[in-house]
Design a protein around this motif. Structure first.
Motif, mmCIF file in Angstrom:
data_model
loop_
_atom_site.group_PDB
_atom_site.id
_atom_site.type_symbol
_atom_site.label_atom_id
_atom_site.label_comp_id
_atom_site.label_asym_id
_atom_site.label_seq_id
_atom_site.Cartn_x
_atom_site.Cartn_y
_atom_site.Cartn_z
ATOM 1 N N LEU A 3 0.847 -1.188 0.000
ATOM 2 C CA LEU A 3 0.000 0.000 0.000
ATOM 3 C C LEU A 3 0.881 1.236 0.000
ATOM 4 N N ARG B 69 4.115 -4.491 -15.228
ATOM 5 C CA ARG B 69 2.956 -4.375 -14.348
ATOM 6 C C ARG B 69 1.660 -4.622 -15.108
ATOM 7 N N PRO C 46 -2.286 -3.367 -14.470
ATOM 8 C CA PRO C 46 -3.391 -2.759 -13.726
ATOM 9 C C PRO C 46 -4.641 -3.624 -13.816
ATOM 10 N N PRO C 47 -5.563 -3.485 -12.868
ATOM 11 C CA PRO C 47 -6.784 -4.295 -12.917
ATOM 12 C C PRO C 47 -7.570 -4.046 -14.198
ATOM 13 N N PRO D 205 -3.666 6.774 -8.008
ATOM 14 C CA PRO D 205 -4.420 5.513 -8.016
ATOM 15 C C PRO D 205 -4.306 4.735 -9.323
ATOM 16 N N THR E 231 -2.033 1.665 -9.402
ATOM 17 C CA THR E 231 -2.415 0.419 -8.756
ATOM 18 C C THR E 231 -2.323 -0.727 -9.752
ATOM 19 N N GLN F 286 0.941 -7.381 -5.442
ATOM 20 C CA GLN F 286 -0.096 -6.363 -5.570
ATOM 21 C C GLN F 286 0.335 -5.093 -4.863
ATOM 22 N N THR G 20 -1.263 -1.279 -4.128
ATOM 23 C CA THR G 20 -2.439 -0.418 -4.192
ATOM 24 C C THR G 20 -2.053 0.998 -3.792
ATOM 25 N N SER H 231 -3.576 4.331 -2.569
ATOM 26 C CA SER H 231 -4.805 4.835 -1.974
ATOM 27 C C SER H 231 -4.482 5.599 -0.700
#
Length: 118
Positions: free
Chosen positions: A11, A40, A42-43, A89, A92, A113, A115, A117
């Motif tokens: 995080l 990488r 990203p979602p 963001p 992420t 992972q 994130t 935020s």
């Protein structure tokens, strides 16, 4: 066999610097003519190549990320690292380290992972 393992905080707060380390075993990061990369995903999006550091220590970065990306290495620890500054963001993603040779990445870490935020 070559193994790679990513490590670092999962995080990160916006505007801070994302820092990850890849620890390599079973092979030396100075062995010619391999290069060591960060990738990488990203979602909901595809894989994005971020940059590499060569067996000789020379670096190359994706044009879209070059201004914020730095890859370095510690040969005494057989590690290479990623720093991505001023994160948002949109940074992420699951981050992977990999070894490239003959135009493709054969060995990958399991991914980690990260994130962004508040």
């Amino acid at each position: 066999q070559v193994q790679l393992q990513e490590s670092g905080p999962g995080l990160v707060k916006p505007s801070q610097t994302l820092s990850l380390t890849c620890t390599v075993s079973g092979g030396s990061i100075t062995t010619s003519y391999y290069v060591w990369s960060w990738i990488r995903q990203p979602p909901g999006k595809g894989l994005e190549w971020m940059g590499v550091i060569g067996y000789d220590g020379l670096t190359d970065y994706s044009p879209s990320l070059k201004s914020r990306t730095s890859i370095s290495r510690d040969t005494s620890k057989n590690q290479f690292s990623l720093r991505l500054s001023s994160v948002t963001p949109e940074d992420t993603a699951v981050y992977y380290c990999a070894r490239e040779g003959l135009g493709y990445a054969r060995y990958w870490g399991q991914g980690t992972q990260v994130t962004v935020s508040s």
